[in-house]
Design a protein around this motif. Structure first.
Motif, PDB file in Angstrom:
ATOM      1  N   LEU A   1       0.354  35.938 -23.946  1.00 20.13           N
ATOM      2  CA  LEU A   1       0.449  34.877 -23.863  1.00 20.13           C
ATOM      3  C   LEU A   1       1.750  33.691 -24.016  1.00 20.13           C
ATOM      4  O   LEU A   1       2.570  33.031 -23.814  1.00 20.13           O
ATOM      5  CB  LEU A   1      -0.458  34.293 -23.733  1.00 20.13           C
ATOM      6  N   GLY A   2       2.601  34.864 -25.331  1.00 22.14           N
ATOM      7  CA  GLY A   2       3.787  33.629 -25.868  1.00 22.14           C
ATOM      8  C   GLY A   2       2.772  32.480 -26.372  1.00 22.14           C
ATOM      9  O   GLY A   2       2.297  32.386 -27.257  1.00 22.14           O
ATOM     10  N   LYS A   3       3.537  31.457 -25.865  1.00 19.83           N
ATOM     11  CA  LYS A   3       2.921  30.540 -26.377  1.00 19.83           C
ATOM     12  C   LYS A   3       1.913  29.350 -26.297  1.00 19.83           C
ATOM     13  O   LYS A   3       1.648  28.783 -26.437  1.00 19.83           O
ATOM     14  CB  LYS A   3       4.915  29.043 -26.143  1.00 19.83           C
ATOM     15  N   GLY A   4       1.620  30.261 -24.593  1.00 24.94           N
ATOM     16  CA  GLY A   4       0.462  29.436 -24.006  1.00 24.94           C
ATOM     17  C   GLY A   4      -0.441  30.321 -24.758  1.00 24.94           C
ATOM     18  O   GLY A   4      -0.813  31.095 -25.349  1.00 24.94           O
ATOM     19  N   LYS A   5      -1.715  29.249 -23.816  1.00 29.30           N
ATOM     20  CA  LYS A   5      -2.741  29.433 -24.141  1.00 29.30           C
ATOM     21  C   LYS A   5      -3.989  30.301 -22.730  1.00 29.30           C
ATOM     22  O   LYS A   5      -2.859  29.933 -21.160  1.00 29.30           O
ATOM     23  CB  LYS A   5      -3.957  28.282 -24.164  1.00 29.30           C
ATOM     24  N   GLY A   6      -4.764  31.095 -22.868  1.00 25.59           N
ATOM     25  CA  GLY A   6      -5.419  31.587 -21.312  1.00 25.59           C
ATOM     26  C   GLY A   6      -7.005  32.162 -22.285  1.00 25.59           C
ATOM     27  O   GLY A   6      -7.747  31.762 -22.714  1.00 25.59           O
ATOM     28  N   ILE A   7      -6.948  32.706 -21.274  1.00 24.97           N
ATOM     29  CA  ILE A   7      -8.721  33.463 -21.690  1.00 24.97           C
ATOM     30  C   ILE A   7      -8.419  34.950 -21.178  1.00 24.97           C
ATOM     31  O   ILE A   7      -7.740  35.056 -20.152  1.00 24.97           O
ATOM     32  CB  ILE A   7      -9.456  32.498 -20.555  1.00 24.97           C
ATOM     33  N   SER A   8      -9.698  35.152 -21.473  1.00 20.96           N
ATOM     34  CA  SER A   8      -9.421  37.142 -21.163  1.00 20.96           C
ATOM     35  C   SER A   8     -10.598  37.360 -20.130  1.00 20.96           C
ATOM     36  O   SER A   8     -12.134  36.794 -19.783  1.00 20.96           O
ATOM     37  CB  SER A   8      -9.851  38.021 -21.832  1.00 20.96           C
ATOM     38  N   ILE A   9     -10.893  37.611 -18.716  1.00 19.93           N
ATOM     39  CA  ILE A   9     -11.627  38.417 -17.574  1.00 19.93           C
ATOM     40  C   ILE A   9     -11.527  39.345 -18.117  1.00 19.93           C
ATOM     41  O   ILE A   9     -11.442  40.434 -17.632  1.00 19.93           O
ATOM     42  CB  ILE A   9     -10.928  38.159 -15.883  1.00 19.93           C
ATOM     43  N   TYR A  10     -13.679  39.516 -18.873  1.00 24.79           N
ATOM     44  CA  TYR A  10     -13.519  40.918 -19.393  1.00 24.79           C
ATOM     45  C   TYR A  10     -14.543  41.322 -18.422  1.00 24.79           C
ATOM     46  O   TYR A  10     -15.593  41.332 -17.928  1.00 24.79           O
ATOM     47  CB  TYR A  10     -14.162  40.549 -20.697  1.00 24.79           C
ATOM     48  N   THR A  11     -13.524  43.137 -17.343  1.00 29.14           N
ATOM     49  CA  THR A  11     -14.971  43.404 -16.612  1.00 29.14           C
ATOM     50  C   THR A  11     -15.538  44.459 -16.626  1.00 29.14           C
ATOM     51  O   THR A  11     -14.853  45.559 -17.508  1.00 29.14           O
ATOM     52  CB  THR A  11     -13.519  43.804 -15.190  1.00 29.14           C
ATOM     53  N   LEU A  12     -16.474  45.397 -15.720  1.00 30.74           N
ATOM     54  CA  LEU A  12     -17.217  46.598 -16.171  1.00 30.74           C
ATOM     55  C   LEU A  12     -16.880  47.434 -14.902  1.00 30.74           C
ATOM     56  O   LEU A  12     -17.288  46.667 -13.629  1.00 30.74           O
ATOM     57  CB  LEU A  12     -18.579  46.135 -16.190  1.00 30.74           C
ATOM     58  N   ILE A  13     -15.809  47.961 -14.737  1.00 27.77           N
ATOM     59  CA  ILE A  13     -15.957  48.836 -13.444  1.00 27.77           C
ATOM     60  C   ILE A  13     -16.669  50.132 -13.520  1.00 27.77           C
ATOM     61  O   ILE A  13     -16.199  50.952 -13.602  1.00 27.77           O
ATOM     62  CB  ILE A  13     -14.405  49.046 -13.193  1.00 27.77           C
TER      63      ILE A  13
ATOM     64  N   VAL B   1     -18.775  45.804 -10.814  1.00 22.35           N
ATOM     65  CA  VAL B   1     -20.162  45.972 -11.167  1.00 22.35           C
ATOM     66  C   VAL B   1     -20.711  44.480 -11.954  1.00 22.35           C
ATOM     67  O   VAL B   1     -21.848  44.073 -11.644  1.00 22.35           O
ATOM     68  CB  VAL B   1     -21.626  46.624 -11.839  1.00 22.35           C
ATOM     69  N   ASN B   2     -19.855  44.030 -12.760  1.00 23.78           N
ATOM     70  CA  ASN B   2     -20.449  42.832 -13.679  1.00 23.78           C
ATOM     71  C   ASN B   2     -18.403  42.661 -14.184  1.00 23.78           C
ATOM     72  O   ASN B   2     -17.827  42.725 -14.577  1.00 23.78           O
ATOM     73  CB  ASN B   2     -20.845  43.064 -14.335  1.00 23.78           C
TER      74      ASN B   2
ATOM     75  N   TYR C   1     -22.054  46.077 -24.659  1.00 22.38           N
ATOM     76  CA  TYR C   1     -23.995  45.986 -24.126  1.00 22.38           C
ATOM     77  C   TYR C   1     -24.320  44.869 -23.362  1.00 22.38           C
ATOM     78  O   TYR C   1     -25.590  45.443 -22.941  1.00 22.38           O
ATOM     79  CB  TYR C   1     -24.987  45.789 -25.421  1.00 22.38           C
ATOM     80  N   ASP C   2     -23.860  43.582 -23.690  1.00 19.73           N
ATOM     81  CA  ASP C   2     -24.422  42.749 -22.352  1.00 19.73           C
ATOM     82  C   ASP C   2     -23.975  42.913 -21.585  1.00 19.73           C
ATOM     83  O   ASP C   2     -24.429  42.169 -20.050  1.00 19.73           O
ATOM     84  CB  ASP C   2     -24.346  41.000 -23.023  1.00 19.73           C
ATOM     85  N   MET C   3     -22.355  43.579 -20.743  1.00 17.41           N
ATOM     86  CA  MET C   3     -22.247  44.048 -19.554  1.00 17.41           C
ATOM     87  C   MET C   3     -22.590  44.973 -19.312  1.00 17.41           C
ATOM     88  O   MET C   3     -23.136  44.647 -17.391  1.00 17.41           O
ATOM     89  CB  MET C   3     -20.738  44.514 -19.781  1.00 17.41           C
ATOM     90  N   ILE C   4     -23.096  45.415 -19.630  1.00 12.91           N
ATOM     91  CA  ILE C   4     -24.080  46.872 -19.371  1.00 12.91           C
ATOM     92  C   ILE C   4     -25.585  46.213 -19.348  1.00 12.91           C
ATOM     93  O   ILE C   4     -25.968  46.613 -18.195  1.00 12.91           O
ATOM     94  CB  ILE C   4     -24.211  48.356 -20.200  1.00 12.91           C
TER      95      ILE C   4
END
Length: 391
Positions: free
Chosen positions: A95-107, A113-114, A129-132
């Motif tokens: 993100l360079g100098k910005g801040k953000g989050i990550s969307i962790y997805t199970l496909i 599905v999660n 493990y928690d995603m599964i």
């Protein structure tokens, strides 16, 4: 009508105030509906229902990349945030100098599905493990893959405890072949591939009770995977247990590397699963880019709601495409189309959005528009036949 408007405003990222300006609904109605009905539990439940609907279609099983086994993929996508929360972190790489989050997805077979929001300082592999295990849909995952960020020294063991095979994508198999472990003595192996070291089987047997306690704690959800990893690394008294788990994990990892070397079909399946995830991320980006892909929640819960709403819109688009493809697929089967043509048709991805218009003036009150699916199928069927016969 108000719920639909609120879901779109959350998914697209511009909020109910902007939606009231772009639609025929009043701001006070949208604001009240947003506060009363748009919640995490309702969003996850409806996402599960849509996933179950796609899983019930005849074509769903034909999307499997492995014989009678469903291969899923887990990966994160980085998004910027406007406001500072505990989860919003800086990342010069993404993100360079910005801040953000990550969307962790199970496909799994194109279906999200999660999903889970992570801070950019959190390691994705600690949440696999928690995603599964947290997947509450009817889409049962038999095998899961991921990139190098999904790797850690516990995932092979943890996922094996719930009957899921972990087959991560390894970029450099040649380097990974130099990290093999064997049960026997290393000097006994004189082939092209030689193990780096031997597995300490006695250590694993000695720590059997501790290993079982950790796995049971994961299965019973007494602790999450990330908490257990932090505890193992924080106390010296867990050093032998930690070492035994790593030794146990090396057995599964060595087997996986050997399978990658020997099985070209497995490598192709993993690459295809990864490509499906990239296609989903492009769809997610298309949805989020209505508001420049930025999450503007002032609280963690607001960003979570927005992320699940975006996943809901994406799953609805995928479900709509899957419904059309399934009806054509069933008709092809009734007409006795060859298996080769059926397999070719099943390779058409339901992740497509060129026919979906997300911007413009929203009219929720005047629902005069109606999609005649039967006429649409006739047009699509003729187009598919022309392409198949011409090729």
């Amino acid at each position: 009508m108000a719920i639909n408007a609120c879901l779109l405003s959350e998914a697209l990222g511009f909020g109910v105030t902007k939606m009231s300006e772009m639609s025929d609904l009043k701001l006070h109605i949208l604001r009240t509906t947003r506060e009363d009905f748009i919640r995490i539990d309702t969003l996850t439940t409806v996402n599960d229902q849509i996933s179950n609907y796609i899983e019930s279609l005849s074509i769903f099983k034909h999307w499997n990349l492995l014989d009678d086994r469903l291969l899923a993929d887990a990966d994160g996508q980085k998004h910027s945030t406007t406001d500072s929360t505990i989860q919003s972190r800086y990342s010069r790489k993404y993100l360079g100098k910005g801040k953000g989050i990550s969307i962790y997805t199970l496909i799994a077979n194109f279906v999200a599905v999660n999903a889970k929001n992570l801070g950019l300082n959190e390691y994705e592999g600690h949440s696999l493990y928690d995603m599964i295990y947290g997947n509450k849909t009817d889409v049962y995952v038999d095998v899961v893959t991921g990139d190098n960020h999904s790797l850690n020294k516990l995932n092979f063991v943890a996922l094996d405890s719930i009957g899921v095979d972990y087959v991560p994508s390894i970029k450099n198999v040649k380097d990974a072949a130099g990290e093999l472990y064997s049960v026997g003595e290393t000097k006994d192996y004189q082939g092209i591939l030689k193990p780096k070291a031997s597995i300490d089987v006695d250590l694993i047997k000695d720590q059997k009770r501790g290993i079982l306690r950790i796995l049971l704690s994961l299965i019973l959800q007494e602790n999450t995977q990330s908490i257990i990893i932090r505890k193992l690394n924080s106390h010296a008294r867990y050093s032998r247990l930690r070492a035994a788990l790593y030794e146990y994990n090396n057995i599964f990892k060595s087997i996986h590397v050997l399978n990658l070397i020997d099985d070209i079909q497995l490598r192709k399946a993993i690459r295809t699963a990864r490509n499906r995830t990239e296609a989903y991320h492009q769809l997610q980006s298309q949805i989020r880019n209505i508001f420049k892909g930025v999450f503007k929640g002032k609280r963690i819960i607001d960003n979570r709601i927005s992320a699940h709403a975006s996943r809901l819109i994406a799953n609805c688009i995928i479900a709509y495409n899957s419904m059309i493809l399934d009806k054509i697929f069933e008709k092809m089967m009734k007409e006795g189309v060859s298996q080769e043509d059926l397999d070719r048709f099943a390779r058409i991805s339901p992740i497509a959005w060129a026919h979906i218009l997300l911007t413009g003036k929203y009219k929720f009150k005047n629902k005069k528009g109606h999609i005649d699916v039967s006429k649409l199928l006739i047009v699509l069927e003729s187009t598919v036949k022309e392409q198949f016969y011409s090729s």
